[in-house]
Motif scaffolding. Structure first.
Motif, short mmCIF file in Angstrom:
data_model
loop_
_atom_site.label_atom_id
_atom_site.label_comp_id
_atom_site.label_asym_id
_atom_site.label_seq_id
_atom_site.Cartn_x
_atom_site.Cartn_y
_atom_site.Cartn_z
N ALA A 107 73.81 -45.46 -19.03
CA ALA A 107 73.90 -44.74 -20.30
C ALA A 107 72.75 -43.75 -20.41
O ALA A 107 71.61 -44.05 -20.06
CB ALA A 107 73.84 -45.73 -21.46
N VAL A 108 73.06 -42.56 -20.90
CA VAL A 108 72.05 -41.51 -21.04
C VAL A 108 72.21 -40.80 -22.39
O VAL A 108 73.12 -41.10 -23.16
CB VAL A 108 72.12 -40.47 -19.89
CG1 VAL A 108 71.67 -41.09 -18.58
CG2 VAL A 108 73.53 -39.89 -19.75
N SER A 109 71.30 -39.86 -22.65
CA SER A 109 71.22 -39.26 -23.98
C SER A 109 72.36 -38.31 -24.30
O SER A 109 72.64 -38.05 -25.46
CB SER A 109 69.88 -38.55 -24.15
OG SER A 109 69.61 -37.73 -23.02
N ASN A 110 73.01 -37.75 -23.31
CA ASN A 110 74.20 -36.90 -23.54
C ASN A 110 74.89 -36.60 -22.20
O ASN A 110 74.37 -36.96 -21.14
CB ASN A 110 73.83 -35.59 -24.27
CG ASN A 110 72.76 -34.81 -23.54
OD1 ASN A 110 72.99 -34.30 -22.46
ND2 ASN A 110 71.58 -34.73 -24.12
N GLY A 111 76.03 -35.94 -22.29
CA GLY A 111 76.81 -35.67 -21.07
C GLY A 111 76.13 -34.65 -20.16
O GLY A 111 76.24 -34.74 -18.93
N SER A 112 75.44 -33.69 -20.75
CA SER A 112 74.72 -32.69 -19.94
C SER A 112 73.62 -33.35 -19.13
O SER A 112 73.40 -33.02 -17.95
CB SER A 112 74.12 -31.61 -20.84
OG SER A 112 75.05 -31.16 -21.78
N PHE B 175 80.57 -39.07 -18.28
CA PHE B 175 81.25 -38.97 -19.57
C PHE B 175 80.27 -38.46 -20.62
O PHE B 175 79.06 -38.61 -20.46
CB PHE B 175 81.78 -40.34 -20.03
CG PHE B 175 83.02 -40.77 -19.31
CD1 PHE B 175 84.28 -40.42 -19.78
CD2 PHE B 175 82.92 -41.54 -18.15
CE1 PHE B 175 85.42 -40.82 -19.11
CE2 PHE B 175 84.07 -41.94 -17.48
CZ PHE B 175 85.32 -41.58 -17.96
N SER B 176 80.82 -37.88 -21.68
CA SER B 176 80.03 -37.52 -22.86
C SER B 176 80.57 -38.32 -24.04
O SER B 176 81.76 -38.64 -24.08
CB SER B 176 80.16 -36.03 -23.15
OG SER B 176 79.76 -35.74 -24.48
N PHE B 177 79.69 -38.64 -24.98
CA PHE B 177 80.13 -39.30 -26.22
C PHE B 177 79.77 -38.46 -27.43
O PHE B 177 79.39 -38.97 -28.48
CB PHE B 177 79.52 -40.71 -26.31
CG PHE B 177 79.79 -41.59 -25.13
CD1 PHE B 177 81.08 -41.97 -24.80
CD2 PHE B 177 78.74 -42.04 -24.33
CE1 PHE B 177 81.34 -42.77 -23.69
CE2 PHE B 177 78.98 -42.85 -23.22
CZ PHE B 177 80.28 -43.22 -22.90
N TYR B 178 79.85 -37.16 -27.26
CA TYR B 178 79.67 -36.23 -28.38
C TYR B 178 80.75 -36.53 -29.43
O TYR B 178 81.80 -37.06 -29.09
CB TYR B 178 79.78 -34.79 -27.84
CG TYR B 178 79.37 -33.75 -28.84
CD1 TYR B 178 78.04 -33.62 -29.21
CD2 TYR B 178 80.32 -32.93 -29.46
CE1 TYR B 178 77.65 -32.69 -30.16
CE2 TYR B 178 79.95 -32.00 -30.41
CZ TYR B 178 78.62 -31.89 -30.77
OH TYR B 178 78.25 -30.98 -31.72
N GLY C 189 75.90 -40.10 -23.38
CA GLY C 189 76.66 -39.88 -22.15
C GLY C 189 76.56 -41.10 -21.25
O GLY C 189 75.79 -42.03 -21.53
N MET C 190 77.37 -41.10 -20.19
CA MET C 190 77.30 -42.21 -19.23
C MET C 190 77.57 -41.67 -17.84
O MET C 190 78.45 -40.82 -17.64
CB MET C 190 78.34 -43.28 -19.58
CG MET C 190 78.26 -44.53 -18.74
SD MET C 190 77.38 -45.92 -19.46
CE MET C 190 78.42 -46.46 -20.79
N ILE C 191 76.76 -42.16 -16.89
CA ILE C 191 76.97 -41.86 -15.48
C ILE C 191 77.68 -43.07 -14.89
O ILE C 191 77.30 -44.20 -15.19
CB ILE C 191 75.61 -41.66 -14.75
CG1 ILE C 191 74.79 -40.60 -15.47
CG2 ILE C 191 75.81 -41.33 -13.28
CD1 ILE C 191 73.32 -40.64 -15.10
N MET C 192 78.71 -42.84 -14.06
CA MET C 192 79.45 -43.94 -13.47
C MET C 192 79.41 -43.81 -11.94
O MET C 192 79.59 -42.72 -11.41
CB MET C 192 80.92 -43.93 -13.87
CG MET C 192 81.28 -43.46 -15.25
SD MET C 192 80.95 -44.60 -16.59
CE MET C 192 81.54 -46.13 -16.00
#
Ligand SMILES: *Cc1c(COP(=O)(O)O)cnc(C)c1O
Length: 365
Positions: free
Chosen positions: A51-56, A175-178, A189-192
């Protein structure tokens, strides 16, 4: 006012958020992060989620984690949001652009192979607006030329390609969760990935590249603070519980527009499906037959307080990249037309039936 997007926050959001406040776990050290990572990766059928702070941010990390750097070429669509190109350029790499398919609006897979050179390191696919990119030809190319695959699935939560979840294809997918995505964490955001080593790399890069084993505050490389907070993960968990309902709602909105606008002259509608996927309608886009029609329609909708958003602007026409000397003399006619003539209608999960009817009614007078 009918906004172009309103999120739907009618599950356990408040409950989980108040747990963050009550327990004092508000930072990235809180327990909801790992739970959200695990539940979302299960949902996408991935071994790991970071999990990260945003998709970018997820894209920045993906590019760096794969070792893409100075002079490396990454093939991607010209018709996309700037994030993928920006991540590659800031890493010192070179985006190599591909035109769009006029019907799906995704990268035209037929035009990829001619762009591969000795410097190509990766293909970066971006699934645009609701239909996935045709993945099989791309998977073949990655295998044949030994290229990494990065998958920007920021608009594709729950979408599948031939029955397999989008976001499960790349060496790294993001992914982004905006708030306009199928599930939101406000920003997030999430890196998979399925790769254990890449997972450790991504976790390190999101956390200022702190060395897991060295003395604290001694660094050997540059990373970022791209951590997600426990409050974001709280929202994400609540949203994930309702993801299937969200997807159904998006498809209902999409189908209502398809039905309501089926006799509309002068505009191209999104494809309802291809032989590999059904449209998930992240947004409902329209492409006018010319720019005047596009501009006048958008202006009239604005007068009626109906929100719209123009389509993406092509990467090869971005002043910021042109000023860097990138993409000189390049043209991609299909994508240029989409960028000039395309816009999307209110498509958010919070859109009510009355508003939807009002938008459709505008086009049927
Ligand atoms: C939304 C989006 C992003 C960026 O995500 P943020 O969370 O807003 O940084 C990246 N790529 C695509 C295709 C998107 O739609």
């Amino acid at each position: 006012m009918i906004p172009v997007n309103t999120p739907l926050l009618n599950g356990n959001e408040l409950n989980y958020l108040s747990q963050c406040i009550k327990t004092g776990w508000i930072s990235s050290e809180g327990p909801f992060i790992a739970e959200f990572e695990q539940k979302f990766s299960n949902y996408i059928n991935r071994k790991h989620g970071i999990a990260v702070s945003n998709g970018s941010a997820a894209l920045d990390i993906a590019v760096k984690a794969l070792g893409i750097g100075v002079g490396d070429e990454v093939i991607m669509p010209t018709f996309t949001i700037i994030c993928p190109a920006q991540s590659v350029v800031t890493a010192g790499g070179i985006p190599v652009l591909v035109d769009s398919d006029p019907l799906t609006w995704n990268m035209d897979v037929i035009k990829i192979e001619e762009k591969i050179t000795a410097k190509t390191k990766a293909i970066l696919v971006v699934h645009i607006y609701g239909l996935p990119v045709d993945m099989d030809p791309i998977l073949d190319l990655c295998k044949k030329y030994k290229l990494f695959l990065i998958e920007d699935a920021a608009e594709m939560h729950g979408q599948t390609y031939k029955g397999k979840k989008c976001g499960s294809f790349g060496d790294i997918s993001i992914f982004s969760f905006y708030p306009n995505k199928h599930i939101t964490t406000g920003e997030g955001g999430m890196i998979m990935t399925d790769n254990d080593e890449l997972t450790e790399r991504c976790k390190k890069l999101r956390n200022l590249a702190f060395e897991p084993k060295a003395r604290r505050f001694v660094h050997y490389e540059i990373g970022w603070n791209y951590r997600m907070t426990n409050m974001q993960a709280a929202l994400g968990l609540a949203q994930l519980e309702r993801i299937e309902e969200h997807i159904i709602k998006k498809r209902q909105i999409g189908l209502a527009y398809q039905e309501g606008l089926k006799n509309l002259a002068g505009f191209q509608l999104p494809l309802p499906k291809t032989d590999y996927a059904e449209n998930i309608y992240w947004v409902f886009g329209l492409v006018a037959e010319n720019q005047e029609l596009c501009d006048s329609t958008v202006a009239k909708l604005a007068e009626l307080k109906i929100g719209t958003r123009p389509f993406f602007w092509c990467m090869h026409e971005q002043p910021v990249f042109q000023n860097m000397g990138l993409f000189k003399g390049e043209s991609y006619p299909v994508a240029e037309k989409l960028a000039r003539n395309g816009f999307y209608l209110p498509s958010g999960l919070g859109l009510d039936n009355e508003s939807l009817k009002q938008v459709i009614a505008y086009f049927n007078v």
